[in-house]
Design an enzyme around this catalytic site. Sequence first.
Site, mmCIF file in Angstrom:
data_model
loop_
_atom_site.group_PDB
_atom_site.id
_atom_site.type_symbol
_atom_site.label_atom_id
_atom_site.label_comp_id
_atom_site.label_asym_id
_atom_site.label_seq_id
_atom_site.Cartn_x
_atom_site.Cartn_y
_atom_site.Cartn_z
ATOM 1 N N GLU A 5 8.946 15.782 16.529
ATOM 2 C CA GLU A 5 9.166 15.810 15.045
ATOM 3 C C GLU A 5 8.414 16.928 14.063
ATOM 4 O O GLU A 5 7.121 16.784 14.267
ATOM 5 C CB GLU A 5 8.977 14.579 14.415
ATOM 6 C CG GLU A 5 9.772 14.408 12.847
ATOM 7 C CD GLU A 5 9.462 12.802 12.518
ATOM 8 O OE1 GLU A 5 10.510 12.434 11.973
ATOM 9 O OE2 GLU A 5 8.378 12.290 12.848
ATOM 10 N N GLU A 9 9.674 1.586 11.021
ATOM 11 C CA GLU A 9 10.618 2.822 10.983
ATOM 12 C C GLU A 9 9.904 3.817 11.034
ATOM 13 O O GLU A 9 9.218 4.246 10.260
ATOM 14 C CB GLU A 9 11.211 2.636 9.543
ATOM 15 C CG GLU A 9 12.504 3.337 9.693
ATOM 16 C CD GLU A 9 12.409 4.696 8.882
ATOM 17 O OE1 GLU A 9 12.184 5.748 9.819
ATOM 18 O OE2 GLU A 9 12.360 4.747 7.632
ATOM 19 N N CYS A 47 12.691 11.569 7.985
ATOM 20 C CA CYS A 47 12.505 10.877 9.425
ATOM 21 C C CYS A 47 13.874 10.974 10.107
ATOM 22 O O CYS A 47 13.833 11.135 11.418
ATOM 23 C CB CYS A 47 12.108 9.740 9.308
ATOM 24 S SG CYS A 47 12.898 8.416 8.341
ATOM 25 N N LYS A 70 0.856 -1.079 0.015
ATOM 26 C CA LYS A 70 -0.126 -0.067 0.030
ATOM 27 C C LYS A 70 1.028 1.339 0.085
ATOM 28 O O LYS A 70 1.197 1.551 0.952
ATOM 29 C CB LYS A 70 -0.847 -0.031 1.004
ATOM 30 C CG LYS A 70 -1.936 1.263 1.144
ATOM 31 C CD LYS A 70 -2.553 1.650 2.389
ATOM 32 C CE LYS A 70 -1.675 3.117 3.040
ATOM 33 N NZ LYS A 70 -1.917 3.973 2.183
#
Length: 475
Positions: A378, A245, A279, A170
């Site tokens: 973040e 992750e 990231c 996906k």
Amino acid sequence: MRQQTKHFINGEWLESTGSETIDVINPATEEVIGTISSGTEEDLNKAVKAARQAFPSFSKSTKEERIHWLENIVEGYEARKEELVNIMTDELGAPLTVSEDVHYQMGIGHFKQAAESLSTYSFEEERGGHTLMKESVGVSGLITPWNFPTNQVSTKIASAIAAGSPVVLKPASKTPFAAMILAEIIAEAGVPKGAFNLVNGSGSVIGNGISKHPDIDFVSFTGSGSVGEKIMQNAAPTIKKVALELGGKSPIVVLGDADVEEAAKTALSNIMTNTGQVCSAGTRVIVPHAMKKEFEDKIVDLLPTFPVGDPRKEGIATGPLVSKDQWDTVQSYIEKGENEAKMLVGGTGKPEGLETGYYAKPTIFTDVSNDAVIAQEEIFGPVTTIIAYEDLEEAIDIANDTVYGLAGFVVGKNPETLQYVASNLRAGRITVNNAETDFNGPFGGYKQSGIGREWGDFGIEEYLEIKSVHGMPAS
């Protein structure tokens, strides 16, 4: 306009069983550039069934066959380079140079590395009184993010093929077209039908469906921590293997002997490449108190060398953020930062002359406390924080004072000090003085940055189960 409302299932492009669609927006123009189908549970079940049927033969394929398929994918990838570069610029907003030098190269690099790793990889060995066998984990569900349309897709698929694990992918709905081109490449490469399947759609339907599905044995996800938590909850009832992750708030530790200009370039490249939507980006720059003022002056002075603008214009280093939602998120963090620290440059709103498109002002904060929101959460945009330290132990403490542990960076000259800092940072990947990326080196994080590793032989092993056989020698 790309009207691609079919899913790739069992070697064919099949119409969705549902009628809902998702628009794909060019973040530089705010215009719709294509439409994909919003897949249904029935679409997903078809894909899982195809992968399950392919498993017996695909999992028993030889190393030579898998290497052949991977090499064919590399050839197909190269043949469609221009198309891939252009679509990533359109759907992600990455400057053409970034699409080519970063996204395209990382995508093809993983297939090359998987073939190379596989050539020397042993799936069977004798260990004392038993034989150790490594076998395909089964059907793997892959859920990938929008910020790297080829890198994350390619590393998962390449490892799965190398391990003999059929997959259901996906891709992210914001950036699906590069993955759909890759589906065509995989089909042309001769990968057996059912070994690779792609279903577009929402996270709530397809993403949740993958992580809950009883016939999916392993889920590999890259994205936010909150979604990673949901995936673990979904996978728990079937005790499904999960690799995650997730996010990061990575430190850049600048040593007292570092070249200030090089350190400033390192800091800027971390937030300006891919518009800070990385990231592993180093967004906490930890500098000695004695160097702080010089570093501040240098980073502001160098900022214009990373121009923001239309990703199709020559010389542009940084494009727009991927969406209005992401732009709003970054703006909210900049507002918080204005109340927490001193802003050297940037601020809320769009850069002058870039009113159309999801462009953000590159923003640098200093006098930041490491417990500030902008130092702990973040942001995923072109925003960085400067934090000062007195001695090396304090720098390491600040660097490790985070719930994340995906990456870290060290800039300096003394080899012993560089090694000392690198060995004491609690993160999965440490880069010293802008060292080149090694596709064989494992990628993944400590703490809330995830579970498991990708890239190279470590990536292949995520798609394997281990069996010990006693009383029988290795074949």
